[in-house]
Scaffold this motif. Structure first.
Motif, PDB file in Angstrom:
ATOM      1  N   TYR A  59     -25.710 -10.029  -4.441  1.00  0.00           N
ATOM      2  CA  TYR A  59     -24.708 -11.059  -4.255  1.00  0.00           C
ATOM      3  C   TYR A  59     -23.511 -10.736  -5.128  1.00  0.00           C
ATOM      4  CZ  TYR A  59     -27.997 -14.277  -1.943  1.00  0.00           C
ATOM      5  OH  TYR A  59     -28.875 -14.870  -1.072  1.00  0.00           O
ATOM      6  N   GLN A 107     -20.479 -12.789  -7.228  1.00  0.00           N
ATOM      7  CA  GLN A 107     -20.133 -14.131  -7.694  1.00  0.00           C
ATOM      8  C   GLN A 107     -18.787 -14.079  -8.406  1.00  0.00           C
ATOM      9  OE1 GLN A 107     -22.725 -16.063 -10.609  1.00  0.00           O
ATOM     10  NE2 GLN A 107     -22.276 -18.060  -9.709  1.00  0.00           N
ATOM     11  N   GLY A 146     -16.740 -19.533 -11.302  1.00  0.00           N
ATOM     12  CA  GLY A 146     -16.753 -20.904 -10.823  1.00  0.00           C
ATOM     13  C   GLY A 146     -17.170 -21.066  -9.375  1.00  0.00           C
ATOM     14  N   LYS A 147     -17.689 -20.010  -8.779  1.00  0.00           N
ATOM     15  CA  LYS A 147     -18.087 -20.060  -7.365  1.00  0.00           C
ATOM     16  C   LYS A 147     -19.566 -19.770  -7.206  1.00  0.00           C
ATOM     17  CE  LYS A 147     -13.846 -20.484  -5.760  1.00  0.00           C
ATOM     18  NZ  LYS A 147     -13.395 -21.690  -5.039  1.00  0.00           N
ATOM     19  N   GLY A 148     -20.082 -20.023  -6.004  1.00  0.00           N
ATOM     20  CA  GLY A 148     -21.462 -19.704  -5.710  1.00  0.00           C
ATOM     21  C   GLY A 148     -21.635 -18.245  -5.349  1.00  0.00           C
ATOM     22  N   PRO A 149     -22.855 -17.738  -5.432  1.00  0.00           N
ATOM     23  CA  PRO A 149     -23.117 -16.351  -5.041  1.00  0.00           C
ATOM     24  C   PRO A 149     -22.790 -16.127  -3.563  1.00  0.00           C
ATOM     25  CG  PRO A 149     -24.955 -17.245  -6.305  1.00  0.00           C
ATOM     26  CD  PRO A 149     -24.059 -18.394  -5.981  1.00  0.00           C
ATOM     27  N   PHE A 157     -23.343 -13.650  -0.406  1.00  0.00           N
ATOM     28  CA  PHE A 157     -24.301 -12.652   0.053  1.00  0.00           C
ATOM     29  C   PHE A 157     -23.618 -11.330   0.402  1.00  0.00           C
ATOM     30  CE2 PHE A 157     -28.019 -10.968   1.962  1.00  0.00           C
ATOM     31  CZ  PHE A 157     -27.637 -10.347   3.144  1.00  0.00           C
ATOM     32  N   LEU A 182     -24.691  -9.817  -8.685  1.00  0.00           N
ATOM     33  CA  LEU A 182     -26.031 -10.311  -8.977  1.00  0.00           C
ATOM     34  C   LEU A 182     -27.057  -9.634  -8.089  1.00  0.00           C
ATOM     35  CD1 LEU A 182     -25.285 -14.164  -9.076  1.00  0.00           C
ATOM     36  CD2 LEU A 182     -25.413 -12.601 -11.013  1.00  0.00           C
ATOM     37  N   PHE A 191     -33.319 -14.035 -10.068  1.00  0.00           N
ATOM     38  CA  PHE A 191     -32.057 -13.348 -10.309  1.00  0.00           C
ATOM     39  C   PHE A 191     -32.060 -12.592 -11.621  1.00  0.00           C
ATOM     40  CE2 PHE A 191     -28.914 -14.639  -7.146  1.00  0.00           C
ATOM     41  CZ  PHE A 191     -29.558 -15.670  -6.504  1.00  0.00           C
ATOM     42  N   THR A 220     -29.299 -11.137 -14.676  1.00  0.00           N
ATOM     43  CA  THR A 220     -28.164 -11.761 -15.371  1.00  0.00           C
ATOM     44  C   THR A 220     -26.823 -11.287 -14.837  1.00  0.00           C
ATOM     45  OG1 THR A 220     -28.413 -10.096 -17.085  1.00  0.00           O
ATOM     46  CG2 THR A 220     -29.375 -12.257 -17.516  1.00  0.00           C
TER      47      THR A 220
END
Lengths: 110, 112
Positions: free
Chosen positions: A36, A38, A41-44, A46, A87, A100, A102
């Protein structure tokens, strides 16, 4: 215990300077390995799923590979817009959850 | 491209208060998840939800947490009595089958 270790923690590249990110994993029966991206401040977001050793997938400047113990995310001729945290996550068989690492924080500067 | 929508983007609450985080998963997805990310730490699994019931939960997901799919489109995470250590980004995700998730942009929860 299933776990994921990513290296390096941070990577600074000049635009055009290719490199690889590493994801080492131990899992009791791999169902899938996921990459992923990232942004702060955002989501992972894909990128790839890999299921078995020897598998490779490509998308634009990114290529992901998988062995029985690790995965690499190769970045060819990166651009500043590739700057993000990458990630890696694994999913074991008979479970819903992703485990996940780090992450590797990539900075590409002009 | 279909996306998972989360609201609010940021919530500040006092310790001990109840909060509800809301998510609208992708419409044809069947599996729903909540994850959290404490600042500077890994993304951690909280719970998965399928066929109107919890299918798996982590040790983090204790009695203070609950999930619900109240109306066939929304998916919520409730924290009954928030603690300072609940401060984190909370991510909702959904998938057609139980792998290959799409994540939302997250709700930043700050407990003061």
């Amino acid at each position: 215990e299933d776990q994921v270790t990513q290296s390096p923690e941070a990577l600074r590249l000049q635009e055009g300077e290719s490199s690889s990110l590493n994801c080492s994993y131990t899992v009791s029966g791999l169902r899938g390995l996921f990459w992923y991206r990232q942004d702060p401040g955002k989501g992972p977001e894909f990128l790839f799923t890999l299921y078995s050793a020897g598998e490779e997938k490509e998308k634009e400047r990114l290529k992901a590979t998988l062995t029985k113990k690790e995965s690499f995310l190769h970045i060819t001729a990166p651009k500043p817009e590739d700057s993000a945290t990458y990630l890696c996550a694994v999913q074991a068989r008979n479970t819903d959850k992703l485990i996940f690492g780090t992450g590797t924080r990539l900075q590409v500067f002009p | 491209e279909p996306e998972v929508t989360q609201t609010p983007s940021h919530q500040v609450t006092q310790m001990g208060q109840e909060v509800i985080l809301r998510c609208v998963p992708i419409s044809n997805h069947l599996y729903f998840y909540w994850y959290r990310q404490i600042l500077g730490q890994k993304v951690e699994f909280l719970v998965s939800f399928y066929n109107n019931e919890i299918s798996e939960k982590s040790e983090i997901f204790d009695d203070q947490f609950s999930v619900e799919r109240p109306d066939g489109s929304n998916f919520t995470l409730k924290i009954r009595s928030t603690k300072l250590e609940d401060s984190a980004m909370y991510f909702c995700a959904s998938s057609v089958e139980n792998y290959g998730y799409t994540f939302g942009s997250g709700t930043r929860l700050t407990v003061v």
